[in-house]
Design an enzyme around this catalytic site. Sequence first.
Site, short mmCIF file in Angstrom:
data_model
loop_
_atom_site.label_atom_id
_atom_site.label_comp_id
_atom_site.label_asym_id
_atom_site.label_seq_id
_atom_site.Cartn_x
_atom_site.Cartn_y
_atom_site.Cartn_z
N ARG A 70 0.68 -1.20 0.00
CA ARG A 70 0.02 -0.15 -0.23
C ARG A 70 0.79 1.30 0.06
O ARG A 70 0.54 2.29 -0.81
CB ARG A 70 -1.00 -0.10 1.32
CG ARG A 70 -1.96 -1.02 0.94
CD ARG A 70 -3.07 -1.07 2.33
NE ARG A 70 -3.74 0.34 2.49
CZ ARG A 70 -4.52 0.74 3.51
NH1 ARG A 70 -4.32 -0.18 4.42
NH2 ARG A 70 -4.98 1.74 3.72
N HIS A 119 -7.41 8.18 11.24
CA HIS A 119 -7.11 6.81 11.41
C HIS A 119 -5.40 6.61 10.92
O HIS A 119 -5.02 5.63 10.76
CB HIS A 119 -7.65 6.07 10.35
CG HIS A 119 -9.05 5.80 10.56
ND1 HIS A 119 -9.95 5.67 9.45
CD2 HIS A 119 -9.87 5.85 11.84
CE1 HIS A 119 -11.33 5.61 9.98
NE2 HIS A 119 -11.11 5.73 11.32
N CYS A 127 5.82 1.55 17.77
CA CYS A 127 6.33 0.44 18.55
C CYS A 127 5.27 -0.62 18.87
O CYS A 127 4.22 0.06 19.63
CB CYS A 127 7.12 0.70 19.53
SG CYS A 127 7.75 -0.59 20.71
N CYS A 157 13.64 0.08 21.86
CA CYS A 157 13.72 -1.28 22.48
C CYS A 157 14.08 -2.40 21.83
O CYS A 157 14.47 -3.47 22.08
CB CYS A 157 12.25 -1.39 23.16
SG CYS A 157 10.88 -1.94 21.87
N GLY A 194 -16.90 11.42 -0.04
CA GLY A 194 -16.22 10.32 -0.30
C GLY A 194 -15.98 9.34 0.83
O GLY A 194 -15.13 8.39 0.79
N ASN A 220 -20.95 12.41 -2.64
CA ASN A 220 -20.46 11.14 -3.05
C ASN A 220 -21.03 10.36 -4.18
O ASN A 220 -21.94 11.08 -4.79
CB ASN A 220 -21.25 10.12 -1.52
CG ASN A 220 -20.72 8.82 -1.51
OD1 ASN A 220 -20.40 7.89 -2.70
ND2 ASN A 220 -20.01 8.64 -0.35
#
Length: 257
Positions: A70, A119, A127, A157, A194, A220
Amino acid sequence: MAVPAALQAALANARQVCVLTGAGVSAESGVPTFREAGTGLWAQYSPHELATPEAFARDPALVWRWYRWRRDLVAGVEPNPGHRALARLAELVPSLALVTQNVDGLHQRAGSSGVIEYHGNLFGNRCFENGCDFSEADPPTGTAADPASGIPLCPRCGGMLRPGVVWFGEPIPSRTLRLADDAAAACDLFFSIGTSALVWPAAGLAEIAARRGATVIEINRETTDLSGRAACRLQGKSGEILPELVNCLARNRQHSL
Ligand code: OAD
Protein backbone atom coordinates in the site's frame (compact mmCIF):
# COMPACT_ATOMS: atom_id res chain seq x y z
CA MET A 1 -23.16 20.43 -12.30
CA ALA A 2 -24.80 23.64 -11.12
CA VAL A 3 -24.03 24.40 -7.48
CA PRO A 4 -27.42 24.79 -5.70
CA ALA A 5 -28.12 28.40 -4.68
CA ALA A 6 -28.70 27.38 -1.05
CA LEU A 7 -25.26 25.76 -0.92
CA GLN A 8 -23.64 28.80 -2.54
CA ALA A 9 -25.21 30.96 0.16
CA ALA A 10 -24.19 28.58 2.97
CA LEU A 11 -20.60 28.55 1.70
CA ALA A 12 -20.47 32.32 1.25
CA ASN A 13 -21.73 32.87 4.81
CA ALA A 14 -19.83 30.07 6.55
CA ARG A 15 -17.58 31.12 9.40
CA GLN A 16 -16.22 27.68 10.27
CA VAL A 17 -16.20 24.78 7.86
CA CYS A 18 -15.44 21.21 8.89
CA VAL A 19 -14.69 18.62 6.18
CA LEU A 20 -14.59 14.88 6.73
CA THR A 21 -13.09 12.91 3.86
CA GLY A 22 -12.94 9.22 3.11
CA ALA A 23 -11.40 6.85 0.59
CA GLY A 24 -13.61 8.11 -2.26
CA VAL A 25 -11.64 11.38 -2.32
CA SER A 26 -8.48 9.48 -3.24
CA ALA A 27 -10.19 7.06 -5.65
CA GLU A 28 -9.56 9.32 -8.64
CA SER A 29 -5.85 9.29 -7.77
CA GLY A 30 -5.88 5.51 -8.14
CA VAL A 31 -6.02 4.55 -4.45
CA PRO A 32 -8.56 1.76 -3.91
CA THR A 33 -11.50 2.40 -1.59
CA PHE A 34 -12.49 -0.17 1.06
CA ARG A 35 -16.08 -1.26 0.66
CA GLU A 36 -16.96 -0.88 -3.00
CA ALA A 37 -18.00 -4.18 -4.53
CA GLY A 38 -15.22 -5.83 -6.51
CA THR A 39 -12.57 -3.12 -6.27
CA GLY A 40 -12.67 -2.23 -2.55
CA LEU A 41 -9.75 -3.46 -0.43
CA TRP A 42 -12.10 -5.22 1.98
CA ALA A 43 -13.73 -6.97 -0.99
CA GLN A 44 -10.37 -8.54 -1.84
CA TYR A 45 -8.57 -8.86 1.50
CA SER A 46 -9.74 -9.77 4.97
CA PRO A 47 -9.38 -6.96 7.51
CA HIS A 48 -9.19 -9.65 10.20
CA GLU A 49 -6.00 -11.03 8.65
CA LEU A 50 -4.38 -7.66 7.94
CA ALA A 51 -5.75 -4.83 10.03
CA THR A 52 -6.07 -5.89 13.66
CA PRO A 53 -3.47 -6.11 16.45
CA GLU A 54 -4.23 -9.86 16.66
CA ALA A 55 -3.46 -10.30 12.96
CA PHE A 56 -0.14 -8.51 13.42
CA ALA A 57 0.76 -10.64 16.45
CA ARG A 58 -0.07 -13.77 14.42
CA ASP A 59 1.81 -12.93 11.22
CA PRO A 60 3.68 -9.61 11.31
CA ALA A 61 5.58 -10.34 8.09
CA LEU A 62 2.32 -10.82 6.15
CA VAL A 63 0.86 -7.60 7.58
CA TRP A 64 4.05 -5.68 6.73
CA ARG A 65 4.06 -7.05 3.15
CA TRP A 66 0.53 -5.77 2.69
CA TYR A 67 1.28 -2.32 4.16
CA ARG A 68 4.48 -2.03 2.10
CA TRP A 69 2.41 -2.77 -1.01
CA ARG A 70 0.00 0.00 0.00
CA ARG A 71 2.89 2.39 0.73
CA ASP A 72 4.37 1.73 -2.72
CA LEU A 73 0.97 2.18 -4.34
CA VAL A 74 0.35 5.53 -2.64
CA ALA A 75 3.93 6.73 -3.27
CA GLY A 76 3.28 6.21 -6.99
CA VAL A 77 0.11 8.32 -7.26
CA GLU A 78 -0.62 12.05 -7.19
CA PRO A 79 -3.25 14.18 -5.45
CA ASN A 80 -6.27 14.80 -7.69
CA PRO A 81 -8.33 17.96 -8.34
CA GLY A 82 -10.56 17.14 -5.34
CA HIS A 83 -7.61 17.23 -2.93
CA ARG A 84 -6.36 20.45 -4.50
CA ALA A 85 -9.79 22.09 -4.36
CA LEU A 86 -10.00 21.40 -0.60
CA ALA A 87 -6.57 23.00 -0.09
CA ARG A 88 -7.83 26.06 -1.98
CA LEU A 89 -11.11 26.12 -0.04
CA ALA A 90 -9.12 26.64 3.16
CA GLU A 91 -7.87 29.92 1.71
CA LEU A 92 -11.35 31.12 0.78
CA VAL A 93 -13.25 30.59 4.04
CA PRO A 94 -12.47 32.16 7.43
CA SER A 95 -11.68 28.81 9.08
CA LEU A 96 -11.54 25.23 7.85
CA ALA A 97 -10.78 22.00 9.70
CA LEU A 98 -9.98 19.02 7.50
CA VAL A 99 -10.51 15.64 9.14
CA THR A 100 -9.57 12.66 7.00
CA GLN A 101 -10.05 8.96 7.49
CA ASN A 102 -7.48 8.47 4.74
CA VAL A 103 -3.99 7.39 5.68
CA ASP A 104 -2.41 8.25 2.32
CA GLY A 105 -1.16 11.80 3.03
CA LEU A 106 -2.58 13.06 -0.29
CA HIS A 107 -4.33 16.06 1.29
CA GLN A 108 -0.99 17.28 2.65
CA ARG A 109 0.71 16.67 -0.69
CA ALA A 110 -2.03 18.79 -2.31
CA GLY A 111 -1.21 21.69 0.04
CA SER A 112 -3.61 21.24 2.97
CA SER A 113 -2.13 21.96 6.37
CA GLY A 114 -3.23 21.00 9.87
CA VAL A 115 -4.94 17.87 8.56
CA ILE A 116 -6.46 15.77 11.34
CA GLU A 117 -5.52 12.20 10.40
CA TYR A 118 -8.26 10.29 12.15
CA HIS A 119 -6.96 6.83 11.25
CA GLY A 120 -3.24 7.66 11.34
CA ASN A 121 -0.74 7.65 8.50
CA LEU A 122 0.38 4.81 6.27
CA PHE A 123 3.98 6.01 6.31
CA GLY A 124 4.25 6.29 10.10
CA ASN A 125 5.65 3.59 12.38
CA ARG A 126 4.77 2.74 15.97
CA CYS A 127 6.39 0.43 18.49
CA PHE A 128 4.15 -2.64 18.68
CA GLU A 129 5.76 -4.36 21.63
CA ASN A 130 6.25 -1.64 24.24
CA GLY A 131 4.55 1.43 22.81
CA CYS A 132 7.89 3.29 22.98
CA ASP A 133 7.79 7.00 22.36
CA PHE A 134 10.24 7.94 19.62
CA SER A 135 10.53 10.56 16.95
CA GLU A 136 10.12 9.41 13.36
CA ALA A 137 13.21 11.46 12.63
CA ASP A 138 15.35 9.52 15.14
CA PRO A 139 17.70 7.25 13.25
CA PRO A 140 17.47 4.38 12.67
CA THR A 141 13.63 4.21 12.75
CA GLY A 142 12.39 1.75 10.22
CA THR A 143 15.84 1.13 8.80
CA ALA A 144 17.03 -1.49 11.27
CA ALA A 145 15.09 -4.59 10.34
CA ASP A 146 15.05 -8.15 11.44
CA PRO A 147 17.28 -9.85 8.82
CA ALA A 148 15.10 -12.95 8.54
CA SER A 149 11.66 -11.32 8.27
CA GLY A 150 12.44 -7.76 7.12
CA ILE A 151 10.24 -6.44 9.95
CA PRO A 152 11.43 -2.95 10.99
CA LEU A 153 12.59 -2.64 14.59
CA CYS A 154 11.99 -0.01 17.24
CA PRO A 155 14.99 2.34 17.71
CA ARG A 156 14.33 2.34 21.48
CA CYS A 157 13.62 -1.24 22.51
CA GLY A 158 14.50 -3.25 19.40
CA GLY A 159 11.00 -4.79 19.34
CA MET A 160 8.83 -4.92 16.25
CA LEU A 161 7.51 -1.74 14.69
CA ARG A 162 4.00 -1.69 13.23
CA PRO A 163 2.42 0.67 10.69
CA GLY A 164 1.17 3.93 12.21
CA VAL A 165 -2.49 3.42 11.36
CA VAL A 166 -5.53 2.71 13.52
CA TRP A 167 -6.64 -0.90 13.22
CA PHE A 168 -10.04 -2.47 13.85
CA GLY A 169 -10.73 -2.77 17.54
CA GLU A 170 -8.32 0.07 18.42
CA PRO A 171 -9.33 3.43 19.84
CA ILE A 172 -8.71 6.69 18.01
CA PRO A 173 -5.93 8.54 19.92
CA SER A 174 -7.62 10.83 22.45
CA ARG A 175 -6.06 14.07 21.15
CA THR A 176 -7.20 13.31 17.58
CA LEU A 177 -10.66 12.44 18.83
CA ARG A 178 -10.91 15.71 20.74
CA LEU A 179 -9.64 17.85 17.85
CA ALA A 180 -12.13 16.29 15.44
CA ASP A 181 -15.08 16.46 17.86
CA ASP A 182 -14.31 20.10 18.61
CA ALA A 183 -14.06 20.96 14.92
CA ALA A 184 -17.41 19.27 14.20
CA ALA A 185 -19.08 20.96 17.17
CA ALA A 186 -17.76 24.41 16.25
CA CYS A 187 -18.57 24.45 12.53
CA ASP A 188 -21.58 25.95 10.82
CA LEU A 189 -21.04 23.98 7.61
CA PHE A 190 -20.03 20.31 7.57
CA PHE A 191 -19.03 18.32 4.49
CA SER A 192 -18.93 14.53 4.38
CA ILE A 193 -17.04 13.63 1.21
CA GLY A 194 -16.26 10.26 -0.35
CA THR A 195 -17.02 8.20 2.72
CA SER A 196 -19.55 5.40 3.19
CA ALA A 197 -20.24 6.91 6.65
CA LEU A 198 -20.24 3.41 8.14
CA VAL A 199 -17.16 3.48 10.35
CA TRP A 200 -17.46 4.91 13.83
CA PRO A 201 -16.58 7.13 15.55
CA ALA A 202 -15.78 9.09 12.34
CA ALA A 203 -19.37 8.62 11.14
CA GLY A 204 -20.58 10.37 14.30
CA LEU A 205 -18.91 13.68 13.40
CA ALA A 206 -21.77 14.62 11.05
CA GLU A 207 -24.21 13.99 13.93
CA ILE A 208 -22.21 16.20 16.28
CA ALA A 209 -22.23 18.98 13.70
CA ALA A 210 -25.94 18.61 12.92
CA ARG A 211 -26.90 18.63 16.62
CA ARG A 212 -25.07 21.96 16.99
CA GLY A 213 -27.08 23.39 14.11
CA ALA A 214 -24.54 23.05 11.27
CA THR A 215 -25.69 22.44 7.72
CA VAL A 216 -24.54 18.99 6.60
CA ILE A 217 -23.59 18.48 2.95
CA GLU A 218 -22.69 15.15 1.40
CA ILE A 219 -20.62 14.61 -1.73
CA ASN A 220 -20.53 11.00 -2.89
CA ARG A 221 -20.97 8.91 -6.01
CA GLU A 222 -23.54 6.77 -4.18
CA THR A 223 -26.12 7.15 -1.45
CA THR A 224 -24.89 6.31 2.06
CA ASP A 225 -26.25 5.95 5.58
CA LEU A 226 -25.86 9.71 5.95
CA SER A 227 -27.64 10.71 2.73
CA GLY A 228 -31.14 10.85 4.23
CA ARG A 229 -29.98 13.21 6.96
CA ALA A 230 -27.88 15.58 4.82
CA ALA A 231 -29.38 18.98 4.06
CA CYS A 232 -27.92 18.76 0.57
CA ARG A 233 -26.43 15.91 -1.48
CA LEU A 234 -24.19 16.35 -4.46
CA GLN A 235 -23.98 13.05 -6.27
CA GLY A 236 -20.88 12.43 -8.37
CA LYS A 237 -17.10 12.38 -8.22
CA SER A 238 -15.44 14.59 -5.65
CA GLY A 239 -12.63 15.33 -8.13
CA GLU A 240 -15.20 16.99 -10.38
CA ILE A 241 -17.65 18.48 -7.87
CA LEU A 242 -15.15 20.06 -5.47
CA PRO A 243 -13.31 22.17 -8.08
CA GLU A 244 -16.69 23.47 -9.33
CA LEU A 245 -17.80 24.29 -5.81
CA VAL A 246 -14.58 26.11 -4.99
CA ASN A 247 -14.49 27.98 -8.31
CA CYS A 248 -18.07 29.09 -7.70
CA LEU A 249 -17.16 30.40 -4.23
CA ALA A 250 -14.08 32.19 -5.61
CA ARG A 251 -16.18 33.85 -8.36
CA ASN A 252 -18.82 34.98 -5.85
CA ARG A 253 -16.11 36.38 -3.59
CA GLN A 254 -14.66 38.42 -6.47
CA HIS A 255 -18.08 39.79 -7.38
CA SER A 256 -18.76 40.85 -3.84
CA LEU A 257 -15.42 42.74 -3.49
P1 OAD B 1 -15.37 3.18 1.94
O1 OAD B 1 -14.69 2.30 0.96
O2 OAD B 1 -16.21 2.56 2.99
O3 OAD B 1 -16.31 4.20 1.16
C1 OAD B 1 -15.85 4.93 0.06
C2 OAD B 1 -16.98 5.84 -0.39
O4 OAD B 1 -16.47 6.68 -1.43
C3 OAD B 1 -18.20 5.12 -0.97
O5 OAD B 1 -19.36 5.66 -0.34
C4 OAD B 1 -18.16 5.48 -2.46
O6 OAD B 1 -19.48 5.63 -3.01
C5 OAD B 1 -17.45 6.81 -2.43
N1 OAD B 1 -16.72 7.15 -3.66
C6 OAD B 1 -15.96 6.36 -4.45
N2 OAD B 1 -15.37 7.05 -5.42
C7 OAD B 1 -15.75 8.35 -5.25
C8 OAD B 1 -15.46 9.56 -5.92
N3 OAD B 1 -14.65 9.60 -6.98
N4 OAD B 1 -16.03 10.70 -5.46
C9 OAD B 1 -16.86 10.67 -4.38
N5 OAD B 1 -17.16 9.56 -3.71
C10 OAD B 1 -16.63 8.41 -4.14
O7 OAD B 1 -14.24 4.14 2.56
P2 OAD B 1 -14.30 5.03 3.89
O8 OAD B 1 -15.66 5.52 4.15
O9 OAD B 1 -13.19 5.99 3.81
O10 OAD B 1 -10.37 2.48 8.20
O11 OAD B 1 -13.93 3.94 4.97
C11 OAD B 1 -13.77 4.33 6.30
C12 OAD B 1 -12.71 3.50 6.97
O12 OAD B 1 -12.97 2.10 6.76
C13 OAD B 1 -11.31 3.69 6.38
O13 OAD B 1 -10.66 4.81 6.92
C14 OAD B 1 -10.63 2.42 6.79
C15 OAD B 1 -11.72 1.42 6.48
O14 OAD B 1 -11.68 0.25 7.20
C16 OAD B 1 -9.24 1.99 8.68
O15 OAD B 1 -8.40 1.47 7.99
C17 OAD B 1 -9.10 2.15 10.16
